[in-house]
Design a protein around this motif. Structure first.
Motif, PDB file in Angstrom:
ATOM      1  N   ILE A 120      11.610  38.862  24.324  1.00  0.00           N
ATOM      2  CA  ILE A 120      11.644  37.632  25.253  1.00  0.00           C
ATOM      3  C   ILE A 120      12.521  36.518  25.338  1.00  0.00           C
ATOM      4  O   ILE A 120      13.229  36.138  26.019  1.00  0.00           O
ATOM      5  CB  ILE A 120      10.009  36.954  25.600  1.00  0.00           C
ATOM      6  N   VAL A 121      12.854  36.075  24.041  1.00  0.00           N
ATOM      7  CA  VAL A 121      13.620  34.915  23.582  1.00  0.00           C
ATOM      8  C   VAL A 121      15.048  35.447  23.833  1.00  0.00           C
ATOM      9  O   VAL A 121      15.817  34.595  24.399  1.00  0.00           O
ATOM     10  CB  VAL A 121      13.320  34.705  22.178  1.00  0.00           C
ATOM     11  N   GLU A 122      15.378  36.583  23.444  1.00  0.00           N
ATOM     12  CA  GLU A 122      16.632  37.184  23.487  1.00  0.00           C
ATOM     13  C   GLU A 122      16.912  37.205  25.034  1.00  0.00           C
ATOM     14  O   GLU A 122      18.186  36.697  25.367  1.00  0.00           O
ATOM     15  CB  GLU A 122      17.034  38.589  22.917  1.00  0.00           C
ATOM     16  N   LYS A 123      16.162  37.789  25.902  1.00  0.00           N
ATOM     17  CA  LYS A 123      16.573  37.785  27.265  1.00  0.00           C
ATOM     18  C   LYS A 123      16.815  36.113  27.785  1.00  0.00           C
ATOM     19  O   LYS A 123      17.372  36.231  28.701  1.00  0.00           O
ATOM     20  CB  LYS A 123      15.382  38.545  27.857  1.00  0.00           C
ATOM     21  N   ILE A 124      15.818  35.223  27.379  1.00  0.00           N
ATOM     22  CA  ILE A 124      16.026  34.022  28.066  1.00  0.00           C
ATOM     23  C   ILE A 124      17.103  33.521  27.598  1.00  0.00           C
ATOM     24  O   ILE A 124      17.821  32.778  28.337  1.00  0.00           O
ATOM     25  CB  ILE A 124      14.624  33.282  27.483  1.00  0.00           C
ATOM     26  N   GLU A 125      17.417  33.475  26.237  1.00  0.00           N
ATOM     27  CA  GLU A 125      18.854  33.088  25.919  1.00  0.00           C
ATOM     28  C   GLU A 125      19.941  33.422  26.730  1.00  0.00           C
ATOM     29  O   GLU A 125      20.959  32.681  27.036  1.00  0.00           O
ATOM     30  CB  GLU A 125      18.938  33.290  24.264  1.00  0.00           C
TER      31      GLU A 125
ATOM     32  N   ASN B 296      10.470  25.233  26.006  1.00  0.00           N
ATOM     33  CA  ASN B 296      10.535  25.418  24.581  1.00  0.00           C
ATOM     34  C   ASN B 296       9.639  24.951  23.658  1.00  0.00           C
ATOM     35  O   ASN B 296       9.229  25.661  22.640  1.00  0.00           O
ATOM     36  CB  ASN B 296      11.620  24.422  24.224  1.00  0.00           C
ATOM     37  N   GLN B 297       8.503  24.381  24.126  1.00  0.00           N
ATOM     38  CA  GLN B 297       7.253  24.285  23.584  1.00  0.00           C
ATOM     39  C   GLN B 297       6.474  25.510  23.482  1.00  0.00           C
ATOM     40  O   GLN B 297       5.888  26.000  22.487  1.00  0.00           O
ATOM     41  CB  GLN B 297       6.430  23.254  24.170  1.00  0.00           C
ATOM     42  N   LYS B 298       6.220  26.288  24.655  1.00  0.00           N
ATOM     43  CA  LYS B 298       5.557  27.501  24.839  1.00  0.00           C
ATOM     44  C   LYS B 298       6.352  28.574  23.791  1.00  0.00           C
ATOM     45  O   LYS B 298       5.395  29.325  23.144  1.00  0.00           O
ATOM     46  CB  LYS B 298       5.394  27.909  26.258  1.00  0.00           C
ATOM     47  N   MET B 299       7.625  28.629  23.974  1.00  0.00           N
ATOM     48  CA  MET B 299       8.544  29.851  22.990  1.00  0.00           C
ATOM     49  C   MET B 299       8.202  29.350  21.430  1.00  0.00           C
ATOM     50  O   MET B 299       8.122  30.267  20.770  1.00  0.00           O
ATOM     51  CB  MET B 299       9.735  29.633  23.626  1.00  0.00           C
ATOM     52  N   GLU B 300       8.227  28.157  21.294  1.00  0.00           N
ATOM     53  CA  GLU B 300       8.111  27.768  19.900  1.00  0.00           C
ATOM     54  C   GLU B 300       6.615  28.089  19.293  1.00  0.00           C
ATOM     55  O   GLU B 300       6.501  28.707  18.254  1.00  0.00           O
ATOM     56  CB  GLU B 300       8.508  26.263  19.456  1.00  0.00           C
ATOM     57  N   LYS B 301       5.839  27.712  20.018  1.00  0.00           N
ATOM     58  CA  LYS B 301       4.273  27.954  19.730  1.00  0.00           C
ATOM     59  C   LYS B 301       4.215  29.622  19.579  1.00  0.00           C
ATOM     60  O   LYS B 301       3.410  30.297  18.558  1.00  0.00           O
ATOM     61  CB  LYS B 301       3.435  27.349  20.475  1.00  0.00           C
ATOM     62  N   THR B 302       4.493  30.578  20.446  1.00  0.00           N
ATOM     63  CA  THR B 302       4.364  31.837  20.303  1.00  0.00           C
ATOM     64  C   THR B 302       5.172  32.407  19.572  1.00  0.00           C
ATOM     65  O   THR B 302       4.767  33.429  18.644  1.00  0.00           O
ATOM     66  CB  THR B 302       4.634  32.154  21.829  1.00  0.00           C
ATOM     67  N   TYR B 303       6.407  31.783  19.042  1.00  0.00           N
ATOM     68  CA  TYR B 303       7.431  32.600  18.113  1.00  0.00           C
ATOM     69  C   TYR B 303       6.555  32.224  16.891  1.00  0.00           C
ATOM     70  O   TYR B 303       6.793  33.069  15.989  1.00  0.00           O
ATOM     71  CB  TYR B 303       8.804  31.839  18.202  1.00  0.00           C
TER      72      TYR B 303
ATOM     73  N   PHE C 186      -2.146  35.410  23.676  1.00  0.00           N
ATOM     74  CA  PHE C 186      -0.608  35.751  23.457  1.00  0.00           C
ATOM     75  C   PHE C 186       0.017  36.507  24.537  1.00  0.00           C
ATOM     76  O   PHE C 186       1.201  35.884  25.011  1.00  0.00           O
ATOM     77  CB  PHE C 186      -0.537  36.774  22.292  1.00  0.00           C
ATOM     78  N   LYS C 187      -0.657  37.348  25.196  1.00  0.00           N
ATOM     79  CA  LYS C 187       0.040  38.070  26.533  1.00  0.00           C
ATOM     80  C   LYS C 187       0.027  36.999  27.692  1.00  0.00           C
ATOM     81  O   LYS C 187       1.215  36.997  28.397  1.00  0.00           O
ATOM     82  CB  LYS C 187      -0.800  39.132  27.032  1.00  0.00           C
ATOM     83  N   ASP C 188      -0.826  36.123  27.789  1.00  0.00           N
ATOM     84  CA  ASP C 188      -0.536  34.859  28.834  1.00  0.00           C
ATOM     85  C   ASP C 188       0.397  34.193  28.522  1.00  0.00           C
ATOM     86  O   ASP C 188       1.223  33.800  29.468  1.00  0.00           O
ATOM     87  CB  ASP C 188      -2.106  34.542  28.985  1.00  0.00           C
ATOM     88  N   LEU C 189       0.617  33.603  27.362  1.00  0.00           N
ATOM     89  CA  LEU C 189       1.725  32.868  26.876  1.00  0.00           C
ATOM     90  C   LEU C 189       3.032  33.650  27.118  1.00  0.00           C
ATOM     91  O   LEU C 189       4.032  32.776  27.810  1.00  0.00           O
ATOM     92  CB  LEU C 189       1.611  32.407  25.492  1.00  0.00           C
ATOM     93  N   CYS C 190       3.281  34.840  26.777  1.00  0.00           N
ATOM     94  CA  CYS C 190       4.472  35.310  27.150  1.00  0.00           C
ATOM     95  C   CYS C 190       4.764  35.638  28.568  1.00  0.00           C
ATOM     96  O   CYS C 190       5.758  35.491  28.962  1.00  0.00           O
ATOM     97  CB  CYS C 190       4.234  36.933  26.490  1.00  0.00           C
ATOM     98  N   SER C 191       3.733  35.802  29.457  1.00  0.00           N
ATOM     99  CA  SER C 191       3.922  35.755  30.904  1.00  0.00           C
ATOM    100  C   SER C 191       4.473  34.443  31.362  1.00  0.00           C
ATOM    101  O   SER C 191       5.439  34.249  32.202  1.00  0.00           O
ATOM    102  CB  SER C 191       2.781  36.078  31.520  1.00  0.00           C
ATOM    103  N   GLU C 192       3.640  33.437  30.935  1.00  0.00           N
ATOM    104  CA  GLU C 192       3.906  31.870  31.239  1.00  0.00           C
ATOM    105  C   GLU C 192       5.423  31.556  31.004  1.00  0.00           C
ATOM    106  O   GLU C 192       6.235  31.010  31.758  1.00  0.00           O
ATOM    107  CB  GLU C 192       2.941  30.867  30.584  1.00  0.00           C
ATOM    108  N   ILE C 193       6.062  32.047  29.831  1.00  0.00           N
ATOM    109  CA  ILE C 193       7.452  31.820  29.424  1.00  0.00           C
ATOM    110  C   ILE C 193       8.257  32.583  30.115  1.00  0.00           C
ATOM    111  O   ILE C 193       9.229  31.937  30.418  1.00  0.00           O
ATOM    112  CB  ILE C 193       7.491  32.366  27.728  1.00  0.00           C
ATOM    113  N   GLU C 194       7.879  33.689  30.655  1.00  0.00           N
ATOM    114  CA  GLU C 194       8.902  34.381  31.365  1.00  0.00           C
ATOM    115  C   GLU C 194       9.030  33.858  32.826  1.00  0.00           C
ATOM    116  O   GLU C 194      10.121  33.921  33.230  1.00  0.00           O
ATOM    117  CB  GLU C 194       8.550  35.976  31.354  1.00  0.00           C
ATOM    118  N   LEU C 195       7.842  33.363  33.373  1.00  0.00           N
ATOM    119  CA  LEU C 195       8.000  32.720  34.694  1.00  0.00           C
ATOM    120  C   LEU C 195       8.536  31.332  34.613  1.00  0.00           C
ATOM    121  O   LEU C 195       9.411  31.111  35.691  1.00  0.00           O
ATOM    122  CB  LEU C 195       6.445  32.330  34.942  1.00  0.00           C
ATOM    123  N   LEU C 196       8.464  30.577  33.397  1.00  0.00           N
ATOM    124  CA  LEU C 196       9.171  29.466  33.287  1.00  0.00           C
ATOM    125  C   LEU C 196      10.507  29.614  33.200  1.00  0.00           C
ATOM    126  O   LEU C 196      11.406  28.800  33.937  1.00  0.00           O
ATOM    127  CB  LEU C 196       8.737  28.743  32.084  1.00  0.00           C
ATOM    128  N   ALA C 197      10.899  30.570  32.487  1.00  0.00           N
ATOM    129  CA  ALA C 197      12.380  31.034  32.168  1.00  0.00           C
ATOM    130  C   ALA C 197      12.855  31.312  33.658  1.00  0.00           C
ATOM    131  O   ALA C 197      14.129  30.867  33.807  1.00  0.00           O
ATOM    132  CB  ALA C 197      12.682  32.217  31.379  1.00  0.00           C
TER     133      ALA C 197
END
Length: 108
Positions: free
Chosen positions: A98-103, A65-72, A26-37
């Motif tokens: 994370i999603v709010e910041k990315i948006e 989008n795929q990683k955010m959706e899966k994690t969310y 979960f933490k790794d996915l959150c980090s990947e999401i932030e890096l991609l964003a």
């Protein structure tokens, strides 16, 4: 008398480990999401410079989008399966933040 989740047989519970196996994933996915964003944010103003830039933007946007959706979805399912479990609320709050910041960051 109302049954607690721990009293219910596992065969009647969701197996969310098929989505995300543990806290570390979960933490790794959150980090990947932030890096991609951040990568996508850095493309601002250069997306249409050439075909490669546009392609890179589209691929990274889809992956984000795929990683955010899966994690969310995972975080919400984890939270709503047992709302007394604090870890579920932590997951849910973490991905929502994370999603709010990315948006905000990607609203260019």
């Amino acid at each position: 008398m109302e049954k607690l989740r721990k009293d219910i047989e596992d065969k009647y519970k969701w197996d969310l480990t098929k989505m995300i196996k543990d806290d570390q994933e979960f933490k790794d996915l959150c980090s990947e999401i932030e890096l991609l964003a951040q990568k996508i944010k850095n493309m601002h103003g250069h997306i249409t410079d050439d075909a490669d830039s546009l392609y890179c933007y589209l691929i990274n946007s889809e992956l984000l989008n795929q990683k955010m959706e899966k994690t969310y979805v995972f975080a919400n399912l984890y939270h709503y399966q047992d709302m007394q479990d604090k870890k579920g609320l932590e997951y849910k709050n973490a991905i929502e933040k994370i999603v709010e910041k990315i948006e905000v960051d990607l609203s260019f």
